[in-house]
Design an enzyme around this catalytic site. Structure first.
Site, PDB file in Angstrom:
ATOM      1  N   HIS A  41       1.018   1.995   2.928  1.00  0.00           N
ATOM      2  CA  HIS A  41       1.720   2.675   1.830  1.00  0.00           C
ATOM      3  C   HIS A  41       0.963   3.932   1.407  1.00  0.00           C
ATOM      4  CE1 HIS A  41       3.128  -1.608   1.131  1.00  0.00           C
ATOM      5  NE2 HIS A  41       4.267  -0.967   1.178  1.00  0.00           N
ATOM      6  N   GLN A  65      17.680  -8.115  -1.388  1.00  0.00           N
ATOM      7  CA  GLN A  65      17.421  -8.009   0.061  1.00  0.00           C
ATOM      8  C   GLN A  65      16.752  -9.254   0.628  1.00  0.00           C
ATOM      9  OE1 GLN A  65      14.845  -4.389  -0.596  1.00  0.00           O
ATOM     10  NE2 GLN A  65      13.742  -5.196   1.154  1.00  0.00           N
ATOM     11  N   GLU A 152       7.574   3.518   9.598  1.00  0.00           N
ATOM     12  CA  GLU A 152       8.211   3.214  10.894  1.00  0.00           C
ATOM     13  C   GLU A 152       8.051   1.746  11.286  1.00  0.00           C
ATOM     14  OE1 GLU A 152       6.706   5.873  13.851  1.00  0.00           O
ATOM     15  OE2 GLU A 152       8.026   7.504  13.202  1.00  0.00           O
ATOM     16  N   LYS A 153       7.202   1.002  10.582  1.00  0.00           N
ATOM     17  CA  LYS A 153       7.107  -0.425  10.920  1.00  0.00           C
ATOM     18  C   LYS A 153       8.475  -1.083  10.751  1.00  0.00           C
ATOM     19  CE  LYS A 153       5.351  -3.790   8.404  1.00  0.00           C
ATOM     20  NZ  LYS A 153       6.358  -4.871   8.485  1.00  0.00           N
ATOM     21  N   GLN A 157      15.239  -0.261   9.485  1.00  0.00           N
ATOM     22  CA  GLN A 157      15.494   0.174   8.100  1.00  0.00           C
ATOM     23  C   GLN A 157      15.482   1.708   8.006  1.00  0.00           C
ATOM     24  OE1 GLN A 157      13.790  -1.599   4.316  1.00  0.00           O
ATOM     25  NE2 GLN A 157      12.305   0.031   4.621  1.00  0.00           N
ATOM     26  N   SER A 190       2.525  -6.247   3.711  1.00  0.00           N
ATOM     27  CA  SER A 190       2.188  -7.050   2.525  1.00  0.00           C
ATOM     28  C   SER A 190       2.173  -8.535   2.881  1.00  0.00           C
ATOM     29  CB  SER A 190       3.197  -6.795   1.411  1.00  0.00           C
ATOM     30  OG  SER A 190       3.289  -5.403   1.189  1.00  0.00           O
TER      31      SER A 190
HETATM   32  O1  PAF Z   1      10.564  -1.332   2.845  1.00  0.00           O
HETATM   33  C1  PAF Z   1      10.576  -1.789   1.688  1.00  0.00           C
HETATM   34  O2  PAF Z   1       9.533  -2.014   1.078  1.00  0.00           O
HETATM   35  C2  PAF Z   1      11.900  -2.080   1.016  1.00  0.00           C
HETATM   36  O3  PAF Z   1      12.840  -2.535   1.923  1.00  0.00           O
HETATM   37  C3  PAF Z   1      12.450  -0.886   0.215  1.00  0.00           C
HETATM   38  C4  PAF Z   1      12.791   0.285   1.129  1.00  0.00           C
HETATM   39  C5  PAF Z   1      11.433  -0.429  -0.821  1.00  0.00           C
HETATM   40  C6  PAF Z   1      13.739  -1.272  -0.519  1.00  0.00           C
HETATM   41  O4  PAF Z   1      13.526  -2.312  -1.408  1.00  0.00           O
END
Ligand code: PAF
Length: 288
Positions: A41, A65, A152-153, A157, A190
């Site tokens: 991050h 999610q 990119e991991k 997404q 995480s």
């Molecule tokens: O990659 C993440 O941490 C989550 O999927 C995101 C993009 C913050 C959306 O909750």
């Protein structure tokens, strides 16, 4: 140190800060996260700082999610640790909304990208991407950044969000930041915090196998053979494979025979009950 880091919790506060910056002609990058931050991050924040004058990091563990049997309530949370890392990375603003700020009681909208979301993570986690694209749309509209940065991991997404932004004409540039790895190759995540010592010792094998599959493909081994061997290596090491697939890097179309265009090997595995994902690039076979 954390006291110096501006933290806002409402859309109103976020918007007024961003508007003030815009009034001064400053560009804004948003790094959406679910907290429990690690060096991966931090590298996204560093990229944001290079590409825009001001950086906002959102921290929101998004309930929509997570599937019913997933780890929403157990998802690691570390507010103080996050603030220290973000202050160290010289983040300009942290947005930490409550669930009610994102999803008020009468919230009734879902934003969904179709097609790209149907395989890989979408096949194993059916409601996952609708939750991601709904919350990301909200975060984008609340913050109105010029740039948004994702790791990119979570390769699928990243492409899903690019599609979302393109389809809805959002004036936001979506950038991908490279996967950060531990010295033994394990992708930073995480969820690594959940791994017990035995699982942690085994985990680097996942990336090593993805690399071996990628190398095999670039040397001309057909996809079905390379992925069969990859699964075999992983299962042989005691790692349960959810999926191991080769997809076109630009649009995630399945690659079925040989790699002739830039592609990715993408995988999801279980180490005990912990599910990890990772992916690596595959260069096309020269001359094909
Ligand atoms: O990659 C993440 O941490 C989550 O999927 C995101 C993009 C913050 C959306 O909750």
């Amino acid at each position: 140190m954390a006291a110096k880091l501006p933290i806002v919790r409402t859309t109103g506060e976020l918007r007024s800060t961003v508007q003030r910056w815009r009034g001064r002609g400053l560009t804004v990058a948003l790094v959406p996260t679910m907290g429990s931050l690690h060096d991966g991050h931090v590298s996204l924040v560093q990229l944001a700082r290079k590409r825009a004058k001001r950086t906002v990091v959102s921290i929101f563990v998004n309930p929509t999610q997570f599937g019913p049997n997933e780890d929403f309530s157990a998802y690691p949370r570390d507010e103080q640790g996050d603030w220290l890392k973000l202050a160290g990375a010289r983040t300009d603003l942290v947005y930490m909304p409550a669930v009610s700020e994102i999803y008020p009681d009468d919230f009734s909208t879902r934003v969904e990208v179709i097609g790209l979301t149907s395989g890989l993570e979408g096949a194993s986690r059916p409601r996952h991407f609708a939750g991601v694209t709904t919350v990301v749309t909200k975060l984008f509209l609340q913050c109105l950044p010029d740039i948004a940065i994702f790791g990119e991991k979570d390769y699928q997404q990243l492409l899903v969000i690019r599609q979302l932004v393109k389809d809805l004409d959002m004036p936001i540039e979506v950038l991908g930041g490279p996967t950060m790895r531990e010295p033994d190759g394990l992708a930073m995540s995480s969820r690594n915090a959940y791994l017990d010592p035995a699982a942690r010792a085994l985990a680097p094998r996942f990336h090593a196998v993805l690399d071996e599959v990628s190398r095999d493909l670039s040397q001309g081994r057909p996809v079905h053979e390379a992925t069969y061997l990859g699964r075999d290596w992983l299962e042989g090491a005691g790692i349960k494979v959810d999926y191991l697939e080769v997809r076109d890097a630009a649009n995630l179309t399945p690659v079925t025979e040989h790699v002739t265009a830039p592609s990715r090997v993408l995988g999801a595995v279980y180490l005990g009950h912990i599910r990890l994902i990772d992916n690596v690039a595959v260069e096309p076979i020269p001359g094909r």
